[in-house]
Every structure is written in C-alpha cells, then in structure tokens.
Design a protein around this motif. Sequence first.
Motif, short mmCIF file in Angstrom:
data_model
loop_
_atom_site.label_atom_id
_atom_site.label_comp_id
_atom_site.label_asym_id
_atom_site.label_seq_id
_atom_site.Cartn_x
_atom_site.Cartn_y
_atom_site.Cartn_z
N UNK A 1 0.83 -1.18 0.07
CA UNK A 1 0.16 -0.10 0.04
C UNK A 1 0.89 1.25 0.01
N UNK A 2 2.06 1.07 -0.48
CA UNK A 2 3.11 2.28 -0.30
C UNK A 2 2.33 3.72 -1.13
N UNK A 3 1.63 3.49 -2.19
CA UNK A 3 1.03 4.58 -3.00
C UNK A 3 -0.40 5.09 -2.16
N UNK A 4 -0.70 4.33 -1.32
CA UNK A 4 -2.28 4.66 -0.39
C UNK A 4 -1.96 4.82 0.92
N UNK A 5 -1.91 6.00 1.43
CA UNK A 5 -1.39 6.55 2.64
C UNK A 5 -2.51 5.80 3.60
N UNK A 6 -3.88 6.09 3.39
CA UNK A 6 -4.85 5.81 4.45
C UNK A 6 -4.95 4.01 4.51
N UNK A 7 -4.68 3.46 3.62
CA UNK A 7 -4.59 2.15 3.43
C UNK A 7 -3.30 1.57 4.34
N UNK A 8 -2.12 2.02 4.00
CA UNK A 8 -0.96 1.91 4.82
C UNK A 8 -1.32 2.01 6.28
N UNK A 9 -1.81 3.21 6.56
CA UNK A 9 -2.18 3.44 8.02
C UNK A 9 -3.12 2.48 8.79
N UNK A 10 -3.84 1.95 7.84
CA UNK A 10 -4.92 0.86 8.60
C UNK A 10 -4.24 -0.28 8.67
N UNK A 11 -3.43 -0.82 7.66
CA UNK A 11 -2.69 -1.88 7.78
C UNK A 11 -1.68 -2.01 9.22
N UNK A 12 -1.15 -0.66 9.43
CA UNK A 12 -0.36 -0.69 10.57
C UNK A 12 -1.30 -0.77 11.74
N UNK A 13 -2.45 0.00 11.82
CA UNK A 13 -3.46 -0.28 12.82
C UNK A 13 -3.72 -1.74 13.25
N UNK A 14 -4.22 -2.38 12.06
CA UNK A 14 -4.54 -3.74 12.47
C UNK A 14 -3.24 -4.70 12.76
N UNK A 15 -2.13 -4.16 12.38
CA UNK A 15 -0.87 -4.97 12.70
C UNK A 15 -0.56 -4.71 14.30
N UNK A 16 -0.82 -3.63 14.71
CA UNK A 16 -0.64 -3.18 15.99
C UNK A 16 -1.70 -4.01 17.07
N UNK A 17 -2.86 -4.06 16.54
CA UNK A 17 -3.84 -4.79 17.50
C UNK A 17 -3.43 -6.04 17.29
#
Length: 167
Positions: A89-105
Amino acid sequence: DVEARNAAAELMNSTKDEGLRADLVLWCAKYEFNHGEYRDAQLHFTEYASLRKGDASTADALLWAARCASAQMEYTKAIEFATLAANSASSNKSLFIESLLVQGEAVMELGRYAEAAQIFDRVSNLAGEGPLAQKSSMLKADALYAMGAGDAERYEEAIAAYRALLD
C-alpha cells in the motif's frame, strides 16, 4: 443470499475469464466475511490478492485477510497479512495506516505491548488528526495500561494518555 453465493461460487469455479473469476472470488470473500465465515473469506481474499498481484486492490484484499485472521484469533497470521498489506500500500496512505493499525492490534493481542505502543505511535504520527489517530491513541493507552500492571511509571503514562484523549 445463499442462492446468490452458490451461483457465484459455481460460476467462479467454471469460468475461464480470469477477470471475472477474480471479481467473483472477491465477491465470495466479502460475502463470507459478512457472514462470519472468516476462514473461507481469508482464503478468498488471499486468492484474490494473488490473482490481482500488483494491482491497487491487492493491499486492500490482504488487509481484509488480516482482519479475517484476527477474527479467528490467528494473530501471527494477521500480522503477516497486515505487513504484506502495508508493503503493498505504499501509494495509498490511508490503507497503509489501516494496515499498521490492524498489525498493532494483533501485536497487542499477543501481549507484545511495548511493540504495539510503538506501532500505535507511528499510526498517530502518520494519521495526523481524525478517527484513525484517535483510535490509535486509545489503543496505545490500552497497551501502556497493560504494561503498567507491574510498573507504576507505565501506569502513570497510561493515565496521561487516557487524559490526553479527553482533552
């Protein structure tokens, strides 16, 4: 619903049109997710990501696969999928952020609270203001609170993080 799902699965398994097959795989994955059939949905989301490799929708499908893994309490697998989603998701900031959030959870569910707090910090920094930043700050406070069970300094840090959410 069931009749539509069966018709889509039948067409998915019989079509030679790769584009149509990919669309049907995604439709089935969404249907299964919405009906709590997380194992099947995860398989279909990963299959879709494979069929559309390099496509902009790959990261989204991998993120949904991560959510499926979390719903099944397969947190290590969720981390793997979320990491793949973030990398795609390198070109999609919001998807990148959501991915990190799910990873953190998922990291937090495994009891790796310090690592989760760092991930949530990163999400908050990237998200700026808004619902993702708010959720991330709350989850960071939860991670600090869990770490504070035996550490008064971490407990105070958690309380300060909760208070900051109220301001």
